[in-house]
Each structure stands twice: as C-alpha cells, then as structure tokens.
Design a protein around this motif. Structure first.
Motif, PDB file in Angstrom:
ATOM      1  N   ALA A 110      28.262  11.032 -22.835  1.00 17.54           N
ATOM      2  CA  ALA A 110      28.502  12.107 -21.860  1.00 17.54           C
ATOM      3  C   ALA A 110      29.464  13.152 -22.414  1.00 17.54           C
ATOM      4  O   ALA A 110      30.499  12.809 -22.989  1.00 17.54           O
ATOM      5  CB  ALA A 110      29.056  11.524 -20.567  1.00 17.54           C
ATOM      6  N   SER A 111      29.122  14.410 -22.226  1.00 15.31           N
ATOM      7  CA  SER A 111      30.025  15.496 -22.617  1.00 15.31           C
ATOM      8  C   SER A 111      29.498  16.805 -22.046  1.00 15.31           C
ATOM      9  O   SER A 111      28.341  16.890 -21.611  1.00 15.31           O
ATOM     10  CB  SER A 111      30.154  15.612 -24.138  1.00 15.31           C
ATOM     11  N   ILE A 112      30.348  17.807 -22.060  1.00 10.32           N
ATOM     12  CA  ILE A 112      29.975  19.157 -21.643  1.00 10.32           C
ATOM     13  C   ILE A 112      29.916  20.034 -22.883  1.00 10.32           C
ATOM     14  O   ILE A 112      30.776  19.949 -23.751  1.00 10.32           O
ATOM     15  CB  ILE A 112      30.995  19.737 -20.654  1.00 10.32           C
ATOM     16  N   SER A 113      28.897  20.884 -22.959  1.00 14.83           N
ATOM     17  CA  SER A 113      28.801  21.836 -24.052  1.00 14.83           C
ATOM     18  C   SER A 113      29.068  23.249 -23.517  1.00 14.83           C
ATOM     19  O   SER A 113      29.333  23.430 -22.329  1.00 14.83           O
ATOM     20  CB  SER A 113      27.430  21.767 -24.718  1.00 14.83           C
ATOM     21  N   GLN A 114      29.004  24.220 -24.407  1.00 15.85           N
ATOM     22  CA  GLN A 114      29.345  25.588 -24.026  1.00 15.85           C
ATOM     23  C   GLN A 114      28.422  26.580 -24.708  1.00 15.85           C
ATOM     24  O   GLN A 114      27.708  26.258 -25.659  1.00 15.85           O
ATOM     25  CB  GLN A 114      30.785  25.910 -24.432  1.00 15.85           C
ATOM     26  N   ARG A 115      28.470  27.791 -24.227  1.00 18.82           N
ATOM     27  CA  ARG A 115      27.738  28.918 -24.799  1.00 18.82           C
ATOM     28  C   ARG A 115      28.627  30.138 -24.601  1.00 18.82           C
ATOM     29  O   ARG A 115      28.401  30.984 -23.738  1.00 18.82           O
ATOM     30  CB  ARG A 115      26.402  29.068 -24.079  1.00 18.82           C
ATOM     31  N   VAL A 214      24.891  24.421 -19.808  1.00 22.02           N
ATOM     32  CA  VAL A 214      26.178  24.402 -20.504  1.00 22.02           C
ATOM     33  C   VAL A 214      27.060  25.440 -19.827  1.00 22.02           C
ATOM     34  O   VAL A 214      26.617  26.173 -18.938  1.00 22.02           O
ATOM     35  CB  VAL A 214      26.005  24.709 -22.005  1.00 22.02           C
ATOM     36  N   LEU A 215      28.323  25.517 -20.235  1.00 27.49           N
ATOM     37  CA  LEU A 215      29.251  26.444 -19.580  1.00 27.49           C
ATOM     38  C   LEU A 215      29.363  27.753 -20.337  1.00 27.49           C
ATOM     39  O   LEU A 215      29.417  27.775 -21.570  1.00 27.49           O
ATOM     40  CB  LEU A 215      30.637  25.802 -19.469  1.00 27.49           C
ATOM     41  N   ASP A 216      29.436  28.856 -19.575  1.00 28.36           N
ATOM     42  CA  ASP A 216      29.723  30.142 -20.205  1.00 28.36           C
ATOM     43  C   ASP A 216      31.233  30.358 -20.236  1.00 28.36           C
ATOM     44  O   ASP A 216      32.015  29.459 -19.891  1.00 28.36           O
ATOM     45  CB  ASP A 216      28.993  31.286 -19.490  1.00 28.36           C
ATOM     46  N   ALA A 217      31.665  31.538 -20.643  1.00 33.20           N
ATOM     47  CA  ALA A 217      33.095  31.799 -20.844  1.00 33.20           C
ATOM     48  C   ALA A 217      33.912  31.659 -19.575  1.00 33.20           C
ATOM     49  O   ALA A 217      35.106  31.351 -19.618  1.00 33.20           O
ATOM     50  CB  ALA A 217      33.289  33.195 -21.433  1.00 33.20           C
TER      51      ALA A 217
END
Length: 289
Positions: A110-115, A214-217
């Motif tokens: 499990a983890s969160i990624s970003q963009r 995924v998460l943005d800024a």
C-alpha cells in the motif's frame, strides 16, 4: 538464494496436504490488497497455498475482494486499516494471528503516488505521499516483527523503478520508495541472526484499475500519467514475479527490461541517464504529467 524454511504445524492452522502449494501452512499479510497489484499478489499467494489477510481502507471494495477469493476456496481474512497509523497496524497483525494462528509473510504494497512537480507541491501533500511510502512500510513491519522473527519469515517491500534514478513529477514518491530500499539493507544487517528475509521489488509500468488515482500538487486525486500500453505488464504478471521473489527469498527484483536498463545506466553512465530523462521531458511531457 536459499528457499523458504519449512513451516512447522501450528495449533489452529492445519497444514494443507503435500502438493497444495509451496506456501501451504503459511500466513501472509498484503497491505493495499483490496485492489490492483496487492489484490493480485494476495490471489497468487492464495493459489500457492497461503492463508492471506487482505487490507485496505475501503470496506466495500475490501469485502468484494474477500468474497471473490473465498468463493474460489481460498483462506482469507480482512482488516480495514490505515497503514500509516501504528495502532491500525497492530490490529492488522492481530487479525492474522487470531484468524490463522501465525504470521510468515509481510508484503508492504500500500502507498500513495503523485503527479506533481516539487516546486508546485503543498508541504502537507509531500508529507502525505512520503508517509504512505515510508511509514506505510515501517509501521506494519514494526507491529509484525515479533511474529516474523518467530517464524523466520519474509518481508517484501514494494518499490518502483522510479526509485532507482528518480523521476520528474514524482519527488516524494521516489524518495519514499528509495528509502525503503535502504531500510531493507539495514534490516538485513541488524537482524541477520534471525534468519528473516528482507527483499525489495522494484515495479515497472503496470496496468492499473480504471479508478486508480494519484495526488496532484494540491492533494486532489487525478488519473495517473499516460503510459504506452506496450510498456505495461499486467497485474497478474507482476504478482507472479512478486510471489516468485518471496519464494526464492531474493534481496532485490527489478521488474521489466526498462527497469534493468535503468539500473545499468544509473550504475555505469549516470550522466547519460539524466540526459535521457531531460530529453524525454521536452519531447514526451505527458509521460510525466
């Protein structure tokens, strides 16, 4: 690499008959297994004979996965838990022990990624992504460690090829994934006498569930960056590689030809690697955005 040690019978968990799978009699926790790669890894472990505790934060999706695997005759339990909360991780481990009597395998998936580019990110978003990747591995392992020491068990941290050389628009994600690689190395040294296995799998481009975000800024969920389908492995292919990595108790597995090229260039021609990335930013910007 040495194969897994033999599992001894444990009260409350009868061993499956010989031939039921290489992981017969073993118990695994796979974090983030309500969907995606985690779900397929759990399925593959079950098909190899293990009992598996599924984990996620969305009860309905988690129950759907449990029902699907249980309907196929697999031994599964579930625990809704946030793996960045240590108390939740203690409850996750307790679920494994109370349901199946032991714990042999931990896969921190499990983890969160970003963009998002670093200069645009809100500090709390960077921390959220980093926490999910670092504490999301550290806390489950801390809670599980006594049981894994007792079983001479296996820990596999799921990392990424982007941790091998960094990737624009992924600063917090890359930092977190690189951190767990160093953590695994440190733990091999500190806990060498326990006989435990600590491994890292660097995953490459993989097909995702349609709802994957995924998460943005600003911390809002957005679709992942574009990846050419021909570059992607299926979730089932990736899961099979992860489970083989666990069975062989390997230290590191780098998935995909691209990943192995990144390792080669990073180790031998790092300036060339940077040039390739900088060039692709200009010519293939949507690859990162």
């Amino acid at each position: 690499m040495s194969e897994l040690p033999k599992a001894a019978p444990v009260a409350g968990l009868p061993l499956r008959p010989a031939g039921a799978g290489v992981f017969a009699g073993r118990v695994a926790i796979v974090t983030g297994s309500e969907s995606g790669i985690g779900r397929e890894t759990a399925r593959t472990l079950c098909e190899s004979g293990a009992a598996v505790v599924l984990n996620g934060r969305q009860p309905e999706r988690l129950e759907h996965t449990r029902h699907t695997l249980a309907a196929a005759g697999h031994r599964v339990a579930t625990c809704v838990a946030d793996i960045t909360d240590y108390a939740d991780c203690e409850r996750l481990v307790a679920t494994a022990v109370s349901s199946f009597g032991r714990l042999d395998i931990l896969v921190t998936n499990a983890s969160i990624s970003q963009r998002a580019y670093f200069a645009d990110m809100q500090p709390e978003v960077f921390r959220r992504v980093l926490d999910s990747n670092v504490y999301g591995s550290v806390y489950p392992l801390m809670a599980a460690l006594p049981h894994l020491v007792a079983s001479r068990g296996s820990v596999t941290f799921i990392s990424s090829i982007s941790a091998l050389n960094g990737m624009p628009s992924g600063s917090a994600y890359c930092a977190g994934k690189a951190a767990i690689s160093n953590l695994a190395h440190t733990l091999r040294l500190e806990l060498a006498e326990t006989g435990m296995h600590f491994g890292v799998v660097h995953i490459g481009f993989t097909q995702n569930d349609p709802e994957k975000r995924v998460l943005d800024a600003a911390g809002q969920p957005v679709p992942i960056a574009h990846r050419p389908p021909r570059w992607q492995k299926s979730q089932a292919e990736v899961a099979a590689i992860i489970v083989r990595h666990i069975r062989k108790r390997k230290r590191r597995t780098v998935i995909s030809f691209l990943g192995r090229i990144i390792v080669l260039i990073h180790n031998t021609l790092p300036k060339l690697g940077d040039w390739i990335v900088l060039t692709t930013i200009k010519r293939m910007r949507k690859f990162y955005e």
